[in-house]
Design a protein around this motif. Structure first.
Motif, PDB file in Angstrom:
ATOM      1  N   THR A 100       0.829  -1.208   0.000  1.00 21.05           N
ATOM      2  CA  THR A 100       0.000   0.000   0.000  1.00 21.05           C
ATOM      3  C   THR A 100       0.859   1.252   0.000  1.00 21.05           C
ATOM      4  O   THR A 100       0.589   2.212  -0.738  1.00 21.05           O
ATOM      5  CB  THR A 100      -0.943  -0.007   1.217  1.00 21.05           C
ATOM      6  OG1 THR A 100      -1.796  -1.154   1.149  1.00 21.05           O
ATOM      7  CG2 THR A 100      -1.798   1.250   1.250  1.00 21.05           C
ATOM      8  N   THR A 101       1.906   1.260   0.826  1.00 19.07           N
ATOM      9  CA  THR A 101       2.786   2.437   0.871  1.00 19.07           C
ATOM     10  C   THR A 101       3.550   2.618  -0.431  1.00 19.07           C
ATOM     11  O   THR A 101       3.886   3.735  -0.819  1.00 19.07           O
ATOM     12  CB  THR A 101       3.782   2.325   2.036  1.00 19.07           C
ATOM     13  OG1 THR A 101       4.605   1.162   1.847  1.00 19.07           O
ATOM     14  CG2 THR A 101       3.065   2.195   3.365  1.00 19.07           C
ATOM     15  N   LYS A 102       3.837   1.508  -1.132  1.00 19.78           N
ATOM     16  CA  LYS A 102       4.609   1.578  -2.374  1.00 19.78           C
ATOM     17  C   LYS A 102       3.750   1.964  -3.578  1.00 19.78           C
ATOM     18  O   LYS A 102       4.211   2.632  -4.501  1.00 19.78           O
ATOM     19  CB  LYS A 102       5.276   0.225  -2.647  1.00 19.78           C
ATOM     20  CG  LYS A 102       6.344  -0.164  -1.633  1.00 19.78           C
ATOM     21  CD  LYS A 102       6.865  -1.564  -1.926  1.00 19.78           C
ATOM     22  CE  LYS A 102       7.900  -2.005  -0.898  1.00 19.78           C
ATOM     23  NZ  LYS A 102       8.358  -3.397  -1.149  1.00 19.78           N
ATOM     24  N   LEU A 103       2.498   1.525  -3.598  1.00 16.47           N
ATOM     25  CA  LEU A 103       1.636   1.727  -4.765  1.00 16.47           C
ATOM     26  C   LEU A 103       0.734   2.955  -4.637  1.00 16.47           C
ATOM     27  O   LEU A 103       0.115   3.368  -5.616  1.00 16.47           O
ATOM     28  CB  LEU A 103       0.765   0.487  -5.005  1.00 16.47           C
ATOM     29  CG  LEU A 103       1.512  -0.820  -5.320  1.00 16.47           C
ATOM     30  CD1 LEU A 103       0.538  -1.992  -5.373  1.00 16.47           C
ATOM     31  CD2 LEU A 103       2.266  -0.697  -6.637  1.00 16.47           C
ATOM     32  N   ALA A 104       0.652   3.527  -3.449  1.00 21.08           N
ATOM     33  CA  ALA A 104      -0.260   4.658  -3.231  1.00 21.08           C
ATOM     34  C   ALA A 104       0.217   5.907  -3.956  1.00 21.08           C
ATOM     35  O   ALA A 104       1.416   6.210  -3.976  1.00 21.08           O
ATOM     36  CB  ALA A 104      -0.380   4.946  -1.739  1.00 21.08           C
ATOM     37  N   ALA A 137       1.155   9.717  -4.288  1.00 21.83           N
ATOM     38  CA  ALA A 137       1.766  10.577  -3.263  1.00 21.83           C
ATOM     39  C   ALA A 137       0.735  11.473  -2.582  1.00 21.83           C
ATOM     40  O   ALA A 137       0.813  11.724  -1.374  1.00 21.83           O
ATOM     41  CB  ALA A 137       2.868  11.424  -3.894  1.00 21.83           C
ATOM     42  N   ALA A 138      -0.248  11.933  -3.344  1.00 22.06           N
ATOM     43  CA  ALA A 138      -1.248  12.846  -2.783  1.00 22.06           C
ATOM     44  C   ALA A 138      -2.304  12.122  -1.950  1.00 22.06           C
ATOM     45  O   ALA A 138      -3.122  12.763  -1.288  1.00 22.06           O
ATOM     46  CB  ALA A 138      -1.939  13.618  -3.915  1.00 22.06           C
ATOM     47  N   PHE A 139      -2.306  10.787  -1.984  1.00 18.92           N
ATOM     48  CA  PHE A 139      -3.350  10.024  -1.295  1.00 18.92           C
ATOM     49  C   PHE A 139      -2.761   8.927  -0.409  1.00 18.92           C
ATOM     50  O   PHE A 139      -3.395   7.900  -0.193  1.00 18.92           O
ATOM     51  CB  PHE A 139      -4.293   9.374  -2.318  1.00 18.92           C
ATOM     52  CG  PHE A 139      -5.067  10.349  -3.150  1.00 18.92           C
ATOM     53  CD1 PHE A 139      -6.267  10.873  -2.704  1.00 18.92           C
ATOM     54  CD2 PHE A 139      -4.583  10.760  -4.387  1.00 18.92           C
ATOM     55  CE1 PHE A 139      -6.979  11.777  -3.473  1.00 18.92           C
ATOM     56  CE2 PHE A 139      -5.291  11.657  -5.168  1.00 18.92           C
ATOM     57  CZ  PHE A 139      -6.496  12.170  -4.720  1.00 18.92           C
ATOM     58  N   LEU A 140      -1.568   9.152   0.131  1.00 17.82           N
ATOM     59  CA  LEU A 140      -0.891   8.099   0.881  1.00 17.82           C
ATOM     60  C   LEU A 140      -1.702   7.667   2.101  1.00 17.82           C
ATOM     61  O   LEU A 140      -1.960   6.473   2.303  1.00 17.82           O
ATOM     62  CB  LEU A 140       0.501   8.571   1.322  1.00 17.82           C
ATOM     63  CG  LEU A 140       1.338   7.548   2.111  1.00 17.82           C
ATOM     64  CD1 LEU A 140       1.539   6.278   1.308  1.00 17.82           C
ATOM     65  CD2 LEU A 140       2.670   8.149   2.512  1.00 17.82           C
ATOM     66  N   ALA A 141      -2.125   8.627   2.928  1.00 14.87           N
ATOM     67  CA  ALA A 141      -2.874   8.288   4.142  1.00 14.87           C
ATOM     68  C   ALA A 141      -4.229   7.670   3.791  1.00 14.87           C
ATOM     69  O   ALA A 141      -4.667   6.704   4.424  1.00 14.87           O
ATOM     70  CB  ALA A 141      -3.071   9.534   5.000  1.00 14.87           C
ATOM     71  N   GLN A 142      -4.876   8.208   2.759  1.00 15.90           N
ATOM     72  CA  GLN A 142      -6.190   7.693   2.383  1.00 15.90           C
ATOM     73  C   GLN A 142      -6.095   6.286   1.796  1.00 15.90           C
ATOM     74  O   GLN A 142      -7.005   5.469   1.966  1.00 15.90           O
ATOM     75  CB  GLN A 142      -6.854   8.641   1.389  1.00 15.90           C
ATOM     76  CG  GLN A 142      -7.221   9.983   2.003  1.00 15.90           C
ATOM     77  CD  GLN A 142      -7.909  10.902   1.012  1.00 15.90           C
ATOM     78  OE1 GLN A 142      -9.000  10.616   0.553  1.00 15.90           O
ATOM     79  NE2 GLN A 142      -7.257  12.005   0.678  1.00 15.90           N
ATOM     80  N   THR A 143      -4.997   5.990   1.102  1.00 14.75           N
ATOM     81  CA  THR A 143      -4.823   4.651   0.563  1.00 14.75           C
ATOM     82  C   THR A 143      -4.621   3.641   1.689  1.00 14.75           C
ATOM     83  O   THR A 143      -5.066   2.494   1.595  1.00 14.75           O
ATOM     84  CB  THR A 143      -3.630   4.590  -0.414  1.00 14.75           C
ATOM     85  OG1 THR A 143      -3.748   5.653  -1.356  1.00 14.75           O
ATOM     86  CG2 THR A 143      -3.608   3.266  -1.168  1.00 14.75           C
ATOM     87  N   MET A 144      -3.962   4.065   2.772  1.00 15.08           N
ATOM     88  CA  MET A 144      -3.825   3.189   3.933  1.00 15.08           C
ATOM     89  C   MET A 144      -5.203   2.923   4.550  1.00 15.08           C
ATOM     90  O   MET A 144      -5.500   1.800   4.967  1.00 15.08           O
ATOM     91  CB  MET A 144      -2.887   3.824   4.959  1.00 15.08           C
ATOM     92  CG  MET A 144      -2.536   2.899   6.116  1.00 15.08           C
ATOM     93  SD  MET A 144      -1.742   1.356   5.588  1.00 15.08           S
ATOM     94  CE  MET A 144      -0.139   1.973   5.053  1.00 15.08           C
ATOM     95  N   SER A 145      -6.049   3.947   4.592  1.00 13.36           N
ATOM     96  CA  SER A 145      -7.423   3.746   5.055  1.00 13.36           C
ATOM     97  C   SER A 145      -8.154   2.773   4.130  1.00 13.36           C
ATOM     98  O   SER A 145      -8.938   1.935   4.585  1.00 13.36           O
ATOM     99  CB  SER A 145      -8.181   5.078   5.102  1.00 13.36           C
ATOM    100  OG  SER A 145      -7.589   5.967   6.016  1.00 13.36           O
ATOM    101  N   LEU A 146      -7.885   2.891   2.845  1.00 14.81           N
ATOM    102  CA  LEU A 146      -8.492   2.005   1.856  1.00 14.81           C
ATOM    103  C   LEU A 146      -8.098   0.551   2.117  1.00 14.81           C
ATOM    104  O   LEU A 146      -8.925  -0.358   2.000  1.00 14.81           O
ATOM    105  CB  LEU A 146      -8.071   2.429   0.449  1.00 14.81           C
ATOM    106  CG  LEU A 146      -8.587   1.580  -0.722  1.00 14.81           C
ATOM    107  CD1 LEU A 146     -10.098   1.653  -0.803  1.00 14.81           C
ATOM    108  CD2 LEU A 146      -7.962   2.073  -2.031  1.00 14.81           C
ATOM    109  N   TRP A 147      -6.820   0.335   2.477  1.00 17.60           N
ATOM    110  CA  TRP A 147      -6.363  -1.027   2.765  1.00 17.60           C
ATOM    111  C   TRP A 147      -7.186  -1.646   3.908  1.00 17.60           C
ATOM    112  O   TRP A 147      -7.628  -2.793   3.826  1.00 17.60           O
ATOM    113  CB  TRP A 147      -4.879  -1.023   3.120  1.00 17.60           C
ATOM    114  CG  TRP A 147      -4.403  -2.302   3.739  1.00 17.60           C
ATOM    115  CD1 TRP A 147      -4.057  -2.509   5.034  1.00 17.60           C
ATOM    116  CD2 TRP A 147      -4.230  -3.565   3.078  1.00 17.60           C
ATOM    117  NE1 TRP A 147      -3.686  -3.814   5.233  1.00 17.60           N
ATOM    118  CE2 TRP A 147      -3.783  -4.487   4.048  1.00 17.60           C
ATOM    119  CE3 TRP A 147      -4.424  -3.989   1.765  1.00 17.60           C
ATOM    120  CZ2 TRP A 147      -3.515  -5.814   3.747  1.00 17.60           C
ATOM    121  CZ3 TRP A 147      -4.153  -5.320   1.464  1.00 17.60           C
ATOM    122  CH2 TRP A 147      -3.711  -6.217   2.451  1.00 17.60           C
TER     123      TRP A 147
END
Length: 497
Positions: free
Chosen positions: A425-429, A431-441
């Motif tokens: 998740t940290t690698k594929l997210a 840059a502008a949505f890093l925290a939100q992509t972690m929420s997505l996970w």
């Protein structure tokens, strides 16, 4: 948060004092340990409390409904993390979020400790859902805050923190579960409340000295005028919600089935909207869009995996209670004890997997391949349950070692998928949505349990073979498809392996 603020936080935290780590890790480790103790202790007996007859101290809810409620509860806990993260980032910061969350969790367990009816039960669920949404994501964020970005101790700190989570999860069913099952459900819930109370005491009395400024900065604060609007909007929304509930529940419009269906739709709709917004955003580059496409099949695989793994507290908990030989080797086994197996196996085998990936280096399986292996083991864990029935007949009690082996196999799958998923998740997210992509996970777990709320209703002792068999085979098929698509997915990952 600016780099200057990050440096101020690190400077305010004593950087030694807890096994070579900052003293703040002690505070966060034991706060999370006791929070997980209370959560997993309560969860170990919750489904039994729901479907046991009132003469046995339970609520007497239909078993299928109880299993569905348990899944909905798990789904809402993960969904509430989005609200907790937003409130922390925009309103009051991590530290207050953790404190408020701990208070609500403790109150929720205290309400469960009061002998009562379904109204008290659902009140407690609401308090614990909101409380966990506030505490869980924000206490983890604070672990990262007490280290410099380039501090080599960061990865080790999260490993220690993760051990605390699983240690609490391991001990809770053995203590809360034993008291709840052997004495009284409400005494068990009271012990869970005491656990959260101890965690709050640790946090309150050591945070100023050990955590310094960690958790006190609001990352993206709302202007004062917006805060007033937020309170107004929240009050209006709450009032409208109460009116809707007051009208729809008595009239029979909003039934449990309808509510369950709404959560199921949200479990799929919210992640879908996340993907669409990130993909179409002008802040997302062409390479990042490609990586989002690569992330979608991994997300779907995660949903399938957690749909099986999370049934350890629903279907397998019921299986342990009603279909397992609990008098074995001269001891009586509490069905709640089986809930300790998952964290126990993680504590034992997580370091081995970490060493294995490090040893293999560039020869280790790619991210999609690891996800494929995770699904493979998850499917096998369900198919394994079919063997004792095929050997001894469908009506006989099952040797508890079969259930132990099933939990072990799914944990092997979890270690292939869960930590790898966080890293991916940290690698594929974008840059502008890093925290939100972690929420997505984490929403993959919410979506899985929202789906489970629909499918657990299909389980019964009569449909047992079909239930485990179909879900197990679906997982194996998806594992095979993901494995075949691995070269294509790797292409879309644009250099991320």
């Amino acid at each position: 948060m600016s780099d200057d603020d990050k440096q101020k936080i690190v400077a305010s935290v004593p950087q030694t004092g807890f096994i070579g780590h900052p003293k703040g890790l002690f505070t966060l480790f034991f706060t999370e340990f006791w929070e997980r103790f209370s959560y997993y202790g309560m969860r170990a007996i919750l489904v039994y409390y729901m479907y046991y007859e009132t003469s046995q101290g339970g609520l007497g809810i239909d078993q299928k409904t109880a299993l569905a409620i348990m899944s909905l509860y798990g789904s809402l806990v993960y969904m509430s993390g989005i609200i907790g993260g937003w409130l922390s980032d925009r309103v009051f910061g991590n530290s207050k979020a953790v404190f408020y969350g701990g208070i609500l969790i403790m109150l929720g367990h205290l309400v469960l400790a009061i002998p009562g009816n379904a109204a008290l039960f659902f009140t407690s669920m609401f308090l614990i859902i909101i409380g966990t949404g506030l505490l869980k994501p924000n206490v983890s964020s604070m672990v990262g805050e007490i280290y410099r970005v380039d501090d080599h101790r960061r990865d080790s700190a999260f490993s220690i923190f993760y051990t605390g989570i699983n240690l609490g999860g391991f001990l809770a069913p053995l203590t809360v579960g034993t008291i709840g099952m052997n004495n009284n459900f409400h005494l068990g819930f009271a012990l869970a409340a005491i656990g959260m109370f101890i965690g709050l005491l640790v946090y309150i009395f050591s945070r100023k000295k050990n955590l310094g400024l960690a958790g006190t900065f609001v990352v993206n604060p709302l202007p004062a005028s917006e805060k007033k609007k937020l309170v107004t909007r929240f009050s209006v929304a709450l009032l409208i919600l109460l009116i809707i509930l007051a009208v729809t529940i008595p009239t029979g419009i909003l039934t449990f089935t309808v509510f369950s269906g709404i959560i199921g739709i949200l479990g799929i709709l919210i992640p879908t909207l996340y993907f669409i917004v990130m993909y179409r955003s002008p802040k997302t580059s062409a390479v990042e869009r490609s990586r989002i496409l690569a992330y979608i099949p991994l997300f779907i695989a995660s949903v399938m995996f957690w749909a099986i793994e999370e049934q350890g507290s629903t279907i397998l908990a019921s299986f342990a209670d009603r279909r397992t030989q609990l008098d074995y080797a001269g001891i009586h086994i509490s069905p709640a004890w089986f809930q300790s197996l998952n964290p126990l196996f993680i504590i034992v085998f997580a370091p081995i997997f970490g060493w294995l990936w490090l040893k293999l280096g560039d020869r280790q399986p790619s991210i999609p391949t690891k996800f494929s292996l995770g699904l493979l083991f998850a499917g096998l864990s369900f198919l394994l349950i079919l063997l004792p029935a095929l050997i001894g007949g469908s009506g006989s009690l099952v040797n508890p070692l079969w259930l132990v082996l099933s939990y072990f196999i799914v944990v092997i799958g979890e270690l292939c998928l869960s930590p790898v998923g966080l890293s991916a998740t940290t690698k594929l997210a974008p840059a502008a949505f890093l925290a939100q992509t972690m929420s997505l996970w984490f929403l993959s777990n919410a979506g899985a349990q929202a789906i489970n709320a629909q499918i657990v209703k299909l389980y019964s002792e009569e449909s047992e073979m079909m239930y485990f068999g179909v879900i197990g085979v679906i997982a194996l098929v998806l594992s095979g498809i993901l494995f075949l698509l691995t070269p294509k997915i790797l292409g879309y990952m644009k250099g991320v392996r």
